[in-house]
Design an enzyme around this catalytic site. Structure first.
Site, PDB file in Angstrom:
ATOM      1  N   PRO A 126      94.173  64.434  11.582  1.00 20.19           N
ATOM      2  CA  PRO A 126      94.018  63.335  10.620  1.00 20.19           C
ATOM      3  C   PRO A 126      95.383  62.971  10.037  1.00 20.19           C
ATOM      4  CG  PRO A 126      93.336  65.419   9.632  1.00 20.19           C
ATOM      5  CD  PRO A 126      93.672  65.706  11.071  1.00 20.19           C
ATOM      6  N   THR A 204      90.707  69.363   3.584  1.00 19.37           N
ATOM      7  CA  THR A 204      92.102  69.810   3.521  1.00 19.37           C
ATOM      8  C   THR A 204      92.342  70.505   2.193  1.00 19.37           C
ATOM      9  OG1 THR A 204      92.780  67.970   4.899  1.00 19.37           O
ATOM     10  CG2 THR A 204      94.509  69.091   3.667  1.00 19.37           C
ATOM     11  N   SER A 290      97.215  75.324   9.518  1.00 23.19           N
ATOM     12  CA  SER A 290      98.079  74.161   9.340  1.00 23.19           C
ATOM     13  C   SER A 290      98.985  74.345   8.138  1.00 23.19           C
ATOM     14  CB  SER A 290      97.205  72.909   9.119  1.00 23.19           C
ATOM     15  OG  SER A 290      98.003  71.788   8.786  1.00 23.19           O
ATOM     16  N   HIS A 292     100.415  71.434   7.303  1.00 21.22           N
ATOM     17  CA  HIS A 292     100.480  69.999   7.061  1.00 21.22           C
ATOM     18  C   HIS A 292     101.750  69.407   7.709  1.00 21.22           C
ATOM     19  CE1 HIS A 292      97.972  67.480   4.199  1.00 21.22           C
ATOM     20  NE2 HIS A 292      98.698  66.584   4.828  1.00 21.22           N
ATOM     21  N   ARG A 295     104.668  69.699   5.464  1.00 17.27           N
ATOM     22  CA  ARG A 295     104.600  68.837   4.284  1.00 17.27           C
ATOM     23  C   ARG A 295     103.830  69.490   3.146  1.00 17.27           C
ATOM     24  NH1 ARG A 295     105.305  63.495   6.605  1.00 17.27           N
ATOM     25  NH2 ARG A 295     103.782  62.368   5.391  1.00 17.27           N
ATOM     26  N   GLY A 325     103.494  70.654  14.660  1.00 13.02           N
ATOM     27  CA  GLY A 325     104.647  70.787  15.548  1.00 13.02           C
ATOM     28  C   GLY A 325     104.356  70.703  17.028  1.00 13.02           C
ATOM     29  N   ARG A 327     104.018  69.269  20.564  1.00 10.02           N
ATOM     30  CA  ARG A 327     104.558  68.092  21.244  1.00 10.02           C
ATOM     31  C   ARG A 327     104.412  68.183  22.761  1.00 10.02           C
ATOM     32  NH1 ARG A 327     104.708  67.298  16.513  1.00 10.02           N
ATOM     33  NH2 ARG A 327     106.532  67.114  15.161  1.00 10.02           N
ATOM     34  N   GLY A 346      99.475  65.515  15.406  1.00  7.67           N
ATOM     35  CA  GLY A 346      99.670  64.608  14.272  1.00  7.67           C
ATOM     36  C   GLY A 346     100.778  63.628  14.559  1.00  7.67           C
ATOM     37  N   ARG A 347     102.035  64.072  14.315  1.00 11.66           N
ATOM     38  CA  ARG A 347     103.166  63.161  14.511  1.00 11.66           C
ATOM     39  C   ARG A 347     103.216  62.616  15.935  1.00 11.66           C
ATOM     40  NH1 ARG A 347     105.684  66.749  11.053  1.00 11.66           N
ATOM     41  NH2 ARG A 347     106.347  65.839   9.069  1.00 11.66           N
TER      42      ARG A 347
END
Lengths: 397, 343
Positions: A126, A204, A290, A292, A295, A325, A327, A346-347
């Site tokens: 999310p 969360t 997580s 976050h 963050r 993280g 990727r 996420g990212r």
């Protein structure tokens, strides 16, 4: 005084002024810098869609496409960003060992979570306000998820209402929620989400006190620094100028939310075995390990290094999902080998959406899935059930 | 009349070169205060360092710049989730005084070099942030003025090796200083020297306020200081200016805390730049953390308001990270919070 000033004194015609401005612009070094020194078509400044080789290639395109403030919001982590970087470092602390003997085409990544079959253990985390990344926002992300049969977790802070997103396509959706202290708004939101087909509710629980303390984001704000009015924050809830929006969090929250959930209830933000055991005590049906994406609490651990502790604490009782993280397909495989049941992006998904919209998000998902199949073949795992702890060597600090 | 390209470029260029753009310094030399960001736009304590650099002569800037953060990067937090933190409380008692937050503005000599207000600015800024300040015997202003400029307790720092330490201490106590901080292991001009424990003991006997011994970097020194009557210890390597210590104060803090075992309060300094750093210091056994360079950056660039802002930022970061890690009060901060990297 020069000739030009004298000319101004004597009065000037419009034609003269335009000629002067025009000749200035024609000679401008700024204009020269824009001129292409190579014949058109013989080079590209940005990678084209078909040239992208891995998910990292999306990041500069995403950065170039979105406003700087959006990039800063998305890219940065809390305070010193120690945890943000440790999340990526952690993948270097895990080696894949073993194998071969399986053809990538023969690899089957399918799995099941909460009774729902999934073609892959890769999901979409999310993340908030996706319309800032691309006009299609969550609608484009959801279409990409549906195309790839990927489960998408819709953020509480999405650009479109959950119910609107759910109408857009028909893939599996989960619904993420930041709980409010008053229970009624939670009930209304969770009812609406479940009515619209949410397969699970994700609550969360990190970021209890850290919300907007990403220093680099706050410092840039798209190149427009904002006064950080710590001292003048209205009605400080405590004398230490800490936002109190979530300071009330307690484990009892899950006892209160459980009756509102007809579907499984997950806790997102667990980083210790102790926290995982608390989840079990309070009726949580699944855990997302997580921080976050770096963050939440800075100087916290990477998620990968604490994954085994959490998995050991819950045993086989409830599924453990991980994010922060990820990727690459090998990143996913490392987490699966350390006991995760699924991995959230996420990212990575935001880079894809921000760079190319829906096709970009779809390509990110497809690339990491293809990489996962390749990696599983390399270690000799034909199915997820074949993946085990012996396929990784860890050297966490 | 024709306006050719060359001429228009030249005149436009001359206009740009002659323009007084806002925010640019108009004279050469001197403090470049026009380049400073508005103080409330700075988002963390480390940003004040580059602001101080803009206003200080390079040689003076050198003395208050830098730090060694490697030890903090070897510690991660094991947070406790979902701990009710609406009653977030950083108050803690030290020598009978209830501190608003366990962050103290440490001793720095000759602050008049940094800003015209010198120690008076630091006193006002620290008091505005409700923080204790330590004034040195090498102050740019008399100790009684510093004490009157502050509404919070002021401590006085003297060098054990100084011949006038006794007089300085007596004057400071008379001026109203609430504690005496005796620096060991370094002379007033910054040279490393052996500790004269007799001199330390004389000072502890000479004043009727608590005496903390600053410069402890080993368990042995800690034990000796206690035997000589210290009421508190400051684990410190004097900001690294003396040399000779490869370890950082926060590295030796746990062993000192174990040896002292709660007999007296322990303070610590040395490259604390973040709320997370302070939280680690407290978790490893410190009652409070001294910060020296960061408030001096604030003082140099912004005077009292800079000191206040730096200290407030550290307080807020500490409070936030206490809430985040499930330790919303000082007494809940325990050593389990910190995990050391194995390599």
């Amino acid at each position: 005084m020069g000739k030009a000033e004298h000319a101004w004194r004597r009065g000037f015609s419009r034609r003269q002024a335009i000629a002067g401005l025009g000749s200035f612009l024609a000679a401008s070094p700024l204009l020269h810098a824009q001129r292409d020194p190579w014949p058109l078509g013989s080079h590209r400044r940005f990678m084209g869609f078909d040239e992208i080789r891995d998910v990292f290639d999306f990041e500069p395109l995403f950065r170039a496409n979105v406003p700087l403030s959006t990039y800063d919001y998305s890219a940065h982590g809390t305070e010193s960003e120690f945890t943000l970087y440790r999340n990526r470092d952690a993948f270097d602390w895990v080696q894949l060992v073993g194998g071969g003997g399986v053809a990538p085409a023969a690899v089957d990544t399918s799995t099941e979570l909460f009774g729902h079959a999934m073609p892959s253990p890769i999901m979409l985390a999310p993340t908030s306000r996706q319309r800032d990344l691309h006009p299609d926002g969550e609608l484009g992300m959801y279409r990409a998820a549906t195309t790839t049969a990927t489960t998408m977790i819709v953020s509480n802070a999405s650009s479109f209402p959950y119910t609107r997103i759910a109408e857009e396509a028909d893939g599996p959706l989960w619904y993420q929620r930041y709980a409010t202290r008053e229970l009624d708004p939670n009930r209304e939101a969770l009812d609406a989400g479940q009515e619209a087909g949410a397969q699970t509710i994700v609550v969360t629980i990190d970021q209890q006190a850290t919300l907007y303390e990403r220093d680099l984001h706050v410092r840039h704000l798209g190149g427009r620094p904002r006064e950080v009015t710590r001292r003048t924050r209205p009605n400080p809830p405590n004398p230490y100028r800490v936002g109190a929006g979530r300071l009330w969090y307690e484990w009892k929250l899950f006892d209160d939310l459980k009756p509102m959930c007809q579907v499984p209830m997950l806790a997102k933000g667990i980083l210790t075995g102790e926290g995982a055991k608390k989840c079990l005590e309070h009726g949580v049906d699944g855990i997302i390990v997580s921080n976050h994406g770096g963050r939440s609490l800075d100087y916290g651990p990477s998620t990968l290094e604490v994954l085994e502790e959490v998995v050991d604490a819950v045993g086989d009782q409830i599924p453990v999902i991980i994010d922060s993280g990820f990727r690459r397909g090998t990143d996913v495989l490392k987490a699966l080998a350390l006991g995760a049941d699924a991995v959230c992006l996420g990212r990575a998904s935001r880079w894809g959406l921000g760079a190319f919209g829906e096709p970009g998000a779809q390509k990110v998902i497809e690339m990491i899935n293809a990489e996962l199949r390749q990696a599983m073949a390399s270690v000799g795992a034909a199915t997820l059930a074949d993946i085990n702890r012996t396929m990784v060597k860890t050297n966490f600090p | 009349m024709t306006v050719d390209r060359r001429e228009s470029l030249r005149t436009f260029g001359a206009f740009v070169a002659g323009a007084a753009a806002p925010g640019q310094p108009t004279s050469s030399g001197g403090p470049q205060t026009g380049l400073l960001a508005p103080v409330l736009e700075l988002v963390n304590a480390t940003e004040f360092e580059s602001m101080a650099r803009l206003v200080l002569p390079p040689a003076r800037y050198q003395t208050i710049s830098g730090g060694h953060r490697r030890s903090f990067d070897k510690m991660t937090f094991r947070q406790r989730l979902m701990v009710y933190a609406m009653d977030l409380d950083l108050t803690t008692e030290l020598f009978g005084y209830e501190m608003f937050a366990p962050i103290i503005v440490g001793p720095v000599a000759n602050q008049g070099d940094l800003h015209a207000d010198g120690e008076l600015g630091t006193a006002r800024g620290a008091a505005a942030a409700k923080a204790i300040m330590v004034a040195t015997s090498e102050s740019s202003h008399p100790i009684d003025q510093i004490v009157s400029a502050s509404g919070e307790p002021v401590w006085s720092q003297v060098y054990a090796a100084s011949g006038r330490a006794g007089d300085d201490a007596a004057r400071a106590v008379a001026a109203g200083c609430k504690a005496l901080c005796v620096t060991i292991g370094v002379s007033p001009d910054g040279a490393p020297i052996a500790t004269n424990w007799d001199a330390v003991q004389q000072l502890t006997l000479a004043v009727n306020v608590p005496v903390v011994v600053k410069g402890i970097m080993s368990v042995g020194d800690a034990r000796t200081a206690l035997e000589r009557g210290a009421d508190g210890l400051v684990v410190s390597n004097h900001g690294g200016v003396v040399g000779g210590h490869s370890a950082l104060p926060v590295d030796v803090l746990p062993a000192v805390a174990d040896a002292v075992n709660g007999q007296v309060p322990i303070l610590v300094d040395g490259s604390f730049r973040r709320g997370t750093d302070v939280l680690k210091g407290l978790a490893l056994g410190a009652t409070a953390v001294m910060v020296a360079r960061p408030p001096m950056w604030g003082l140099a660039a912004y005077g009292a308001e800079g000191v206040q802002t730096v200290v407030e930022i550290l307080q807020t970061e500490l409070a936030r990270n206490m809430a985040m890690s499930g330790r919303p009060t000082i007494s809940m901060i325990d050593r389990e919070l910190v995990r050391f990297d194995k390599w």
